[in-house]
Structure formats: structure tokens, C-alpha cells
Write a protein that holds these residues in place. Structure first.
Motif, mmCIF file in Angstrom:
data_model
loop_
_atom_site.group_PDB
_atom_site.id
_atom_site.type_symbol
_atom_site.label_atom_id
_atom_site.label_comp_id
_atom_site.label_asym_id
_atom_site.label_seq_id
_atom_site.Cartn_x
_atom_site.Cartn_y
_atom_site.Cartn_z
ATOM 1 N N GLU A 171 -25.294 39.385 -12.842
ATOM 2 C CA GLU A 171 -26.464 38.536 -12.785
ATOM 3 C C GLU A 171 -27.414 38.837 -13.954
ATOM 4 O OE1 GLU A 171 -28.153 39.234 -8.975
ATOM 5 O OE2 GLU A 171 -26.585 38.151 -7.882
ATOM 6 N N ASP A 172 -27.504 40.115 -14.344
ATOM 7 C CA ASP A 172 -28.360 40.492 -15.441
ATOM 8 C C ASP A 172 -27.889 39.876 -16.762
ATOM 9 O OD1 ASP A 172 -30.632 42.153 -16.427
ATOM 10 O OD2 ASP A 172 -29.055 43.218 -17.522
ATOM 11 N N ILE A 173 -26.568 39.888 -16.987
ATOM 12 C CA ILE A 173 -26.026 39.272 -18.201
ATOM 13 C C ILE A 173 -26.271 37.761 -18.175
ATOM 14 C CG2 ILE A 173 -23.967 38.859 -19.597
ATOM 15 C CD1 ILE A 173 -22.818 41.455 -18.472
ATOM 16 N N ALA A 174 -26.065 37.158 -17.008
ATOM 17 C CA ALA A 174 -26.263 35.700 -16.883
ATOM 18 C C ALA A 174 -27.693 35.311 -17.250
ATOM 19 C CB ALA A 174 -25.933 35.255 -15.468
ATOM 20 N N ARG A 175 -28.652 36.131 -16.841
ATOM 21 C CA ARG A 175 -30.045 35.842 -17.194
ATOM 22 C C ARG A 175 -30.266 35.950 -18.706
ATOM 23 N NH1 ARG A 175 -31.036 38.629 -12.244
ATOM 24 N NH2 ARG A 175 -31.127 40.642 -13.335
ATOM 25 N N ARG A 176 -29.610 36.917 -19.314
ATOM 26 C CA ARG A 176 -29.808 37.114 -20.753
ATOM 27 C C ARG A 176 -29.236 35.963 -21.571
ATOM 28 N NH1 ARG A 176 -29.353 42.510 -24.491
ATOM 29 N NH2 ARG A 176 -29.074 41.441 -26.491
ATOM 30 N N VAL A 177 -28.085 35.462 -21.173
ATOM 31 C CA VAL A 177 -27.434 34.437 -21.986
ATOM 32 C C VAL A 177 -27.862 33.027 -21.593
ATOM 33 C CG1 VAL A 177 -25.426 35.912 -22.367
ATOM 34 C CG2 VAL A 177 -25.392 34.264 -20.493
ATOM 35 N N ALA A 178 -28.696 32.906 -20.550
ATOM 36 C CA ALA A 178 -29.112 31.567 -20.086
ATOM 37 C C ALA A 178 -29.877 30.825 -21.175
ATOM 38 C CB ALA A 178 -29.979 31.724 -18.846
#
Length: 225
Positions: free
Chosen positions: A218-225
Motif C-alpha cells: 500500500e505504501d508503494i501504491a501511494r508513492r506511485v499514484a
């Protein structure tokens, strides 16, 4: 039809094999049919079970890793048996095309915290004859360091490795250094993004590791959003 991995396991039990070096006792074995396998026990049961799970996690994403199976603990300690990467060679920094292919695999390694993705002598990533990078050592991923000691508070829901792993010695800066946000996004998308990274969590047997990994995705998903 018998599983070749099971047959190989039965043929090498009780045999020492050839020491491949490293801190976790990897040994090369040859089956009666001439196939070669690597047996590895890690530094303790939780260490090798985690390495096997992370091998399966990357495989589920589509990252190339050796075929592997976990055996034990009856009669032997837990042992991960994997196919030897026949015809493969260690990554060469002079092969810029190969380096670029490894670079594209950055996010999966950062996600699992694979601090030793490349290896001290660039020997943890092998280039297959078809040019595909295969990653043969996940001992430093998840909650464990490569020699089996816990990472402690360094293993956390925030994927700080997206930055720190670009510059860890000895060779990481020459392969992963100066990753742009676009490249990070492309590496994430190459392996299916949040849905694929989440689906692969089923291969992690330890509930604590699975929980932290879910938060890391989820943390990576937030970064690449």
C-alpha cells in the motif's frame, strides 16, 4: 509422474555436496539423472522458510527465480532445494543491456526488502542464456538480514528501500542508482501493480511478515499514484 524435486531430494539426503560458499551453507548436488540442484538451510529455520516464501513471492509476480521447494524438518533441518541455473553467468556491469534489465526489477526487490539483491560479488543475480535476470538469494529479504539476524525496526511498513537501496554498497549505485520516479512507476507496473503485489501475499506463511508486506504494498501504491 514423480516430482523431479522430490526425487532429487531423496537422492541427496545425507550427502554433503559441494560447498558454494556464502554465509548460509549453499551446497551443489547432482541427482542420478545428472540434474544439478542447490541445497540451502539458512542460519535457522525461520530464516530459510522466509527465503523460500520470498522466492515464491517473486515467482508469483513474474520475477525470474530458480524453481524451488522446501523440505523438512523431519530427518533433516528445513532445507530449500532449488534448481541450479545452468548456463547462467553473474551480472557484468560492462553489459549495459543486462544492467538495464536488472534495473527494471528494482521495485519487487525494494518491496520485499531484499537488501542483498545483487550480492557482494554481483553473484546473487545471474543472467540466463536468454538474457533474463534470475535472482538466486533472498536471504536478506523480509525481516531477516542475509546472515540470519533480524532487521528489527528497519523492517517496517514504510518502503524506505525505494530510496536507500539505490545507494547501498558495494554495487547497488551502479545498477539501481538515481532511479527516477518514472522508472519506479514503470518497475511497479511491469509486475502488475497493486493487484499483483497484493495477490502474491498468499505465498507468505508468516502472518506478521504478510501483514507488514501488505502495508508495504500500500505504501508503494501511494508513492506511485
Amino acid at each position: 509422474m514423480p516430482d523431479p524435486m522430490d526425487e532429487a531430494w531423496e537422492s541427496i539426503r545425507g550427502k554433503r555436496g559441494t560447498n558454494l560458499g556464502g554465509s548460509t551453507g549453499a551446497r551443489l548436488h547432482e541427482s542420478p539423472t545428472g540434474e544439478r540442484f542447490v541445497g540451502k538451510r539458512g542460519n535457522h529455520p525461520a530464516h530459510i522458510r522466509n527465503e523460500f516464501d520470498m522466492n515464491r513471492y517473486l515467482n508469483a509476480l513474474g520475477v525470474a527465480v530458480p524453481e524451488a521447494k522446501l523440505f523438512g524438518p523431519s530427518q533433516w533441518p528445513y532445507t530449500m532445494l532449488s534448481r541450479f541455473e545452468e548456463g547462467s553467468k553473474p551480472l557484468s556491469l560492462q553489459d549495459r543491456d543486462a544492467v538495464q534489465r536488472v534495473r527494471q526489477d528494482f521495485v519487487p526487490h525494494a518491496a520485499i526488502g531484499n537488501w542483498d539483491a545483487l550480492g557482494l560479488d554481483l553473484d546473487n543475480v545471474l543472467m540466463r542464456p536468454d538474457g533474463t535476470p534470475s535472482y538466486v538469494d533472498m536471504g536478506g529479504s523480509g525481516p531477516w538480514r542475509s546472515m540470519g539476524k533480524p532487521k528489527g525496526e528497519a523492517w517496517k511498513p514504510q518502503v524506505t528501500e525505494l530510496d536507500s537501496m539505490q545507494y547501498e554498497p558495494p554495487h547497488t549505485p551502479e545498477v539501481f542508482g538515481n532511479m527516477s520516479e518514472q522508472e519506479i512507476g514503470q518497475s511497479w507496473d511491469k509486475y502488475g501493480g497493486q493487484d499483483a503485489f497484493t495477490d502474491a501475499l498468499q505465498h507468505l506463511q508468516d502472518s506478521s511478515t504478510r501483514n507488514i508486506m501488505g502495508q508495504r504494498v500500500e505504501d508503494i501504491a501511494r508513492r506511485v499514484a
